[in-house]
Write a protein that holds these residues in place. Structure first.
Motif, mmCIF file in Angstrom:
data_model
loop_
_atom_site.group_PDB
_atom_site.id
_atom_site.type_symbol
_atom_site.label_atom_id
_atom_site.label_comp_id
_atom_site.label_asym_id
_atom_site.label_seq_id
_atom_site.Cartn_x
_atom_site.Cartn_y
_atom_site.Cartn_z
ATOM 1 N N GLN A 22 0.843 -1.190 0.000
ATOM 2 C CA GLN A 22 0.000 0.000 0.000
ATOM 3 C C GLN A 22 0.885 1.251 0.000
ATOM 4 O O GLN A 22 1.945 1.270 0.629
ATOM 5 N N THR A 69 -10.162 5.430 0.248
ATOM 6 C CA THR A 69 -9.705 4.066 -0.006
ATOM 7 C C THR A 69 -10.795 3.321 -0.773
ATOM 8 O O THR A 69 -11.922 3.807 -0.887
ATOM 9 N N THR A 126 -10.821 -3.350 0.787
ATOM 10 C CA THR A 126 -9.428 -3.620 0.447
ATOM 11 C C THR A 126 -8.505 -3.440 1.652
ATOM 12 O O THR A 126 -8.902 -2.910 2.699
ATOM 13 N N THR A 127 -7.254 -3.849 1.475
ATOM 14 C CA THR A 127 -6.256 -3.660 2.519
ATOM 15 C C THR A 127 -6.106 -2.185 2.866
ATOM 16 O O THR A 127 -5.941 -1.834 4.044
ATOM 17 N N GLY A 128 -6.167 -1.319 1.865
ATOM 18 C CA GLY A 128 -6.043 0.113 2.115
ATOM 19 C C GLY A 128 -7.106 0.626 3.068
ATOM 20 O O GLY A 128 -6.831 1.454 3.947
ATOM 21 N N TYR A 184 -6.321 -0.763 6.543
ATOM 22 C CA TYR A 184 -5.143 -0.081 7.082
ATOM 23 C C TYR A 184 -5.530 1.292 7.635
ATOM 24 O O TYR A 184 -5.079 1.683 8.716
ATOM 25 N N ILE A 203 -5.111 5.962 -0.068
ATOM 26 C CA ILE A 203 -4.224 4.834 0.192
ATOM 27 C C ILE A 203 -4.746 3.627 -0.579
ATOM 28 O O ILE A 203 -5.864 3.156 -0.321
ATOM 29 N N ILE A 204 -3.963 3.159 -1.546
ATOM 30 C CA ILE A 204 -4.320 1.985 -2.342
ATOM 31 C C ILE A 204 -3.049 1.227 -2.721
ATOM 32 O O ILE A 204 -1.938 1.656 -2.414
ATOM 33 N N ASP A 205 -3.218 0.113 -3.430
ATOM 34 C CA ASP A 205 -2.087 -0.712 -3.853
ATOM 35 C C ASP A 205 -1.159 0.059 -4.791
ATOM 36 O O ASP A 205 -1.604 0.881 -5.585
ATOM 37 N N LYS A 206 0.119 -0.252 -4.704
ATOM 38 C CA LYS A 206 1.147 0.555 -5.359
ATOM 39 C C LYS A 206 1.005 0.632 -6.873
ATOM 40 O O LYS A 206 1.004 1.729 -7.442
#
Length: 279
Positions: free
Chosen positions: A118, A153, A157-159, A162, A201-204
């Protein structure tokens, strides 16, 4: 790339309609490998015109062929994917899904196929995190904000976990600020560009592609907030499909095709698209 992502972003606005259409088509035949995804997550799954494309979609198509089946893609909101697989509406979930203990309770995961992280996105003129070199430094700054500071976000999701916090996922979250959930990461970044929120905030890799296509934002890409791995998911106890998927993934890894597929979407050379067969 900007033109391509403009199509993806426009399609994201129609997500609710797409979900309704695809939800009407059940997993009604062993002729198909029915894949649940969220097609607003480039480069792993997204639309090119009316066709599907992306890393996961190409892998899904090859996997279906390997099993002697036809691929059928069901597009839905990300946080509906695991339930679709659990209920049998879909055979397998393929959507840049992070493996964690909480999700393992609900579904079985294949072997991992991609390492992700993230990252945070801010407006281009925002210098808040410019001097940060570690996740701890970014987290210290975020913990100093108040509830007027808004982080966008993608739901489920993970974001989201997190930022908002989730004990099952092992994240304390930031209770001092406001976390806004969106159906897609693209919509969150668009709100950031329009000044409605302060960060995303999200996946790279999706973050980099989205930021390239929406002006006025930047990715703090050198600081990874989490470390995680993607895998595909199947219903609990579906060992036959799990073993077939793992055997196929191993073949892709061993012959180098997995790296070729991933790299082609990352460097923009991919020319693969897929249109669902009529059912």
């Amino acid at each position: 790339m900007k033109k391509l992502f403009a199509i993806v972003l426009s399609a994201a606005l129609l997500l609710g309609t797409a979900v309704a259409v695809f939800a009407a088509c059940g997993n009604d035949s062993s002729e198909y490998l029915t894949v649940a995804t969220n097609a607003y997550f480039p480069p792993f799954e997204y639309y090119e015109g009316n066709a599907f494309t992306g890393v996961d979609i190409e892998i899904a198509d090859k996997m279906a062929q390997n099993m002697g089946k036809k691929l059928y893609v069901k597009d839905m909101e990300f946080d509906s994917i695991i339930q679709s697989v659990k209920s049998g509406e879909s055979d397998i979930g393929m959507a840049g899904i992070t493996v964690n203990d909480e999700r393992k309770i609900q579904v079985d995961f294949t072997d991992e196929y991609y390492e992700s992280a993230q990252v945070i996105i801010v407006k281009s003129d925002d210098t808040t995190f410019d001097a940060c070199t570690t996740a701890d430094e970014i987290e210290t700054i975020l913990k100093a904000q108040d509830n007027n500071y808004k982080i966008g976000t993608q739901n489920g999701t993970t974001g989201y976990m997190y930022s908002y916090g989730d004990a099952g996922f092992g994240y304390d979250g930031f209770t001092n600020l406001t976390t806004n959930g969106y159906t897609t990461g693209a919509l969150a970044v668009q709100d950031l560009a329009n000044g409605r929120i302060n960060a995303v905030i999200i996946d790279k890799q999706p973050a980099l592609m989205i930021a390239e296509s929406i002006s006025g934002v930047k990715v703090i890409e050198d600081v990874e907030l989490t470390s995680e791995a993607y895998a595909f998911c199947v219903a609990k106890g579906n060992t036959e499909l799990l073993e077939k998927a793992n055997a196929f993934l191993k073949e892709l890894k061993d012959n180098g095709d997995l790296d070729k597929i991933i790299n082609s979407f990352f460097d923009g050379t991919a020319d693969y698209t897929y249109t669902n067969p009529a059912r």
